[in-house]
Design a protein around this motif. Structure first.
Motif, PDB file in Angstrom:
ATOM      1  N   VAL A  87       8.774 130.211  24.151  1.00  0.00           N
ATOM      2  CA  VAL A  87       8.148 131.534  24.177  1.00  0.00           C
ATOM      3  C   VAL A  87       7.419 131.813  22.866  1.00  0.00           C
ATOM      4  CG1 VAL A  87       8.619 134.012  24.215  1.00  0.00           C
ATOM      5  CG2 VAL A  87       9.751 132.504  25.858  1.00  0.00           C
ATOM      6  N   PHE A  88       8.089 131.529  21.745  1.00  0.00           N
ATOM      7  CA  PHE A  88       7.476 131.809  20.447  1.00  0.00           C
ATOM      8  C   PHE A  88       6.316 130.867  20.138  1.00  0.00           C
ATOM      9  CE2 PHE A  88      11.139 134.217  18.135  1.00  0.00           C
ATOM     10  CZ  PHE A  88      11.022 135.226  19.085  1.00  0.00           C
ATOM     11  N   SER A  89       6.354 129.669  20.686  1.00  0.00           N
ATOM     12  CA  SER A  89       5.265 128.712  20.413  1.00  0.00           C
ATOM     13  C   SER A  89       3.960 129.141  21.065  1.00  0.00           C
ATOM     14  CB  SER A  89       5.660 127.311  20.900  1.00  0.00           C
ATOM     15  OG  SER A  89       5.760 127.275  22.315  1.00  0.00           O
ATOM     16  N   GLN A  90       4.048 130.107  22.009  1.00  0.00           N
ATOM     17  CA  GLN A  90       2.843 130.602  22.677  1.00  0.00           C
ATOM     18  C   GLN A  90       2.139 131.680  21.865  1.00  0.00           C
ATOM     19  OE1 GLN A  90       2.107 128.875  25.554  1.00  0.00           O
ATOM     20  NE2 GLN A  90       3.951 127.790  24.906  1.00  0.00           N
ATOM     21  N   ILE A  91       2.780 132.175  20.800  1.00  0.00           N
ATOM     22  CA  ILE A  91       2.159 133.201  19.960  1.00  0.00           C
ATOM     23  C   ILE A  91       0.984 132.577  19.197  1.00  0.00           C
ATOM     24  CG2 ILE A  91       2.526 134.777  18.019  1.00  0.00           C
ATOM     25  CD1 ILE A  91       5.444 134.946  18.792  1.00  0.00           C
ATOM     26  N   PRO A  92      -0.163 133.239  19.155  1.00  0.00           N
ATOM     27  CA  PRO A  92      -1.320 132.698  18.422  1.00  0.00           C
ATOM     28  C   PRO A  92      -0.979 132.382  16.966  1.00  0.00           C
ATOM     29  CG  PRO A  92      -1.981 134.556  19.784  1.00  0.00           C
ATOM     30  CD  PRO A  92      -0.482 134.502  19.853  1.00  0.00           C
ATOM     31  N   ASN A  93      -1.497 131.267  16.489  1.00  0.00           N
ATOM     32  CA  ASN A  93      -1.339 130.807  15.100  1.00  0.00           C
ATOM     33  C   ASN A  93       0.034 130.211  14.798  1.00  0.00           C
ATOM     34  OD1 ASN A  93      -3.967 131.619  14.328  1.00  0.00           O
ATOM     35  ND2 ASN A  93      -3.248 133.717  13.999  1.00  0.00           N
ATOM     36  N   VAL A  94       0.926 130.165  15.791  1.00  0.00           N
ATOM     37  CA  VAL A  94       2.247 129.566  15.566  1.00  0.00           C
ATOM     38  C   VAL A  94       2.159 128.055  15.759  1.00  0.00           C
ATOM     39  CG1 VAL A  94       4.596 129.349  16.464  1.00  0.00           C
ATOM     40  CG2 VAL A  94       3.580 131.606  16.168  1.00  0.00           C
ATOM     41  N   ASN A  95       2.598 127.311  14.753  1.00  0.00           N
ATOM     42  CA  ASN A  95       2.591 125.849  14.828  1.00  0.00           C
ATOM     43  C   ASN A  95       3.869 125.314  15.453  1.00  0.00           C
ATOM     44  OD1 ASN A  95       0.062 125.640  13.588  1.00  0.00           O
ATOM     45  ND2 ASN A  95       0.969 125.717  11.540  1.00  0.00           N
ATOM     46  N   SER A  96       5.005 125.920  15.111  1.00  0.00           N
ATOM     47  CA  SER A  96       6.282 125.463  15.654  1.00  0.00           C
ATOM     48  C   SER A  96       7.326 126.556  15.523  1.00  0.00           C
ATOM     49  CB  SER A  96       6.765 124.205  14.922  1.00  0.00           C
ATOM     50  OG  SER A  96       7.092 124.499  13.575  1.00  0.00           O
ATOM     51  N   ALA A  97       8.363 126.451  16.352  1.00  0.00           N
ATOM     52  CA  ALA A  97       9.477 127.397  16.303  1.00  0.00           C
ATOM     53  C   ALA A  97      10.771 126.624  16.510  1.00  0.00           C
ATOM     54  CB  ALA A  97       9.325 128.469  17.375  1.00  0.00           C
ATOM     55  N   ILE A  98      11.752 126.892  15.687  1.00  0.00           N
ATOM     56  CA  ILE A  98      13.061 126.237  15.784  1.00  0.00           C
ATOM     57  C   ILE A  98      14.120 127.320  15.927  1.00  0.00           C
ATOM     58  CG2 ILE A  98      14.733 124.728  14.653  1.00  0.00           C
ATOM     59  CD1 ILE A  98      12.431 123.548  13.048  1.00  0.00           C
ATOM     60  N   ALA A  99      14.938 127.231  16.972  1.00  0.00           N
ATOM     61  CA  ALA A  99      15.972 128.237  17.224  1.00  0.00           C
ATOM     62  C   ALA A  99      17.356 127.617  17.131  1.00  0.00           C
ATOM     63  CB  ALA A  99      15.764 128.867  18.602  1.00  0.00           C
TER      64      ALA A  99
END
Length: 245
Positions: free
Chosen positions: A22-34
């Motif tokens: 979900v967070f990786s779909q935010i514009p300008n986001v390269n990566s997300a780790i949860a």
């Protein structure tokens, strides 16, 4: 830049991959780790992500929420982004067993002992084992597999039902291999399906997205990586070789 957010509602690894997707779909986001163990999400982006953007992103997913005392620290624990080689152990073990069985069943039977190893029989038996075994793990939890699959597969992302049908496609191809029925079309289907699937895998790896590989369903926690590209490419190569032998 790197930001950390505290997100409530994460209870398992499936939640982690869902939030990362979900967070990786935010514009300008390269990566997300949860990490569900401490409600922590680390986002690497080209620009700072506003708190309101996180709130709006989570709004359609009522299970999760941004904790008010979120710490926007830029300090990141490297251990959260490292991939342990142990995560791939199940994949290597299963591939090893399939290879061993394919090898042992790829000899013509002589009068007293097996003789004359046949490469075509080996590749065919490997494909049979691959489709049967890998479809088995996907069928254990079709819903979870489909959710993980649509995070990177190009067709499943547009047509979610494809993710639910995919395990049965693999099972069907495995059965057709097992009974040696219409093998030319089976090999052709392998090249098309695995080749198309590889495109989504390559795109995800090049974009450095932190998502789960669904090749073994949701039973094992396998991160998307170049190993997944090799897996898909290998099946495409086997199909091409079998079509020309």
């Amino acid at each position: 830049m790197t930001q950390t957010f505290n997100i409530s509602g994460m209870t398992c690894e499936a939640c982690e991959y869902k939030i990362q997707h979900v967070f990786s779909q935010i514009p300008n986001v390269n990566s997300a780790i949860a990490k569900h163990s401490n409600n922590l999400v680390i986002i690497e982006s080209l620009a700072a992500i506003d708190r309101n953007v996180i709130v709006e992103t989570l709004r359609p997913h009522s299970k999760y929420a941004l904790i008010d005392n979120t710490d926007f620290s830029i300090e990141v624990a490297d251990s959260l982004s490292e991939t342990s080689s142990n995560q791939y152990y199940p994949l290597f073990l299963i591939a090893g067993f399939i290879t061993l069985v394919a090898f042992l069943t790829s000899f013509q039977q002589g009068i007293y002992v097996a003789e004359n190893f046949e490469i075509k029989m080996f590749l065919h038996n490997f494909m049979t084992g691959f489709f049967l075994v890998f479809s088995f793990f996907k069928l254990l939890d079709i819903k979870s597999f489909a959710e993980s699959f649509q995070m990177y597969d190009l067709l499943a992302a547009k047509l979610p039902v494809y993710g639910k049908v995919y395990p049965f496609i693999e099972l069907g191809l495995g059965i057709l291999c097992l009974i040696n029925f219409q093998l030319y079309y089976v090999y052709l289907a392998d090249v098309i399906i695995m080749g198309f699937g590889a495109l989504g895998v390559i795109k995800s790896v090049l974009n450095k997205r932190k998502i789960r590989c669904a090749c073994l369903g949701s039973v094992f926690n396998l991160p998307m990586s170049t190993i997944t590209i090799i897996e898909n490419s290998l099946m495409v190569m086997i199909g091409i070789i079998l079509l020309n032998l």
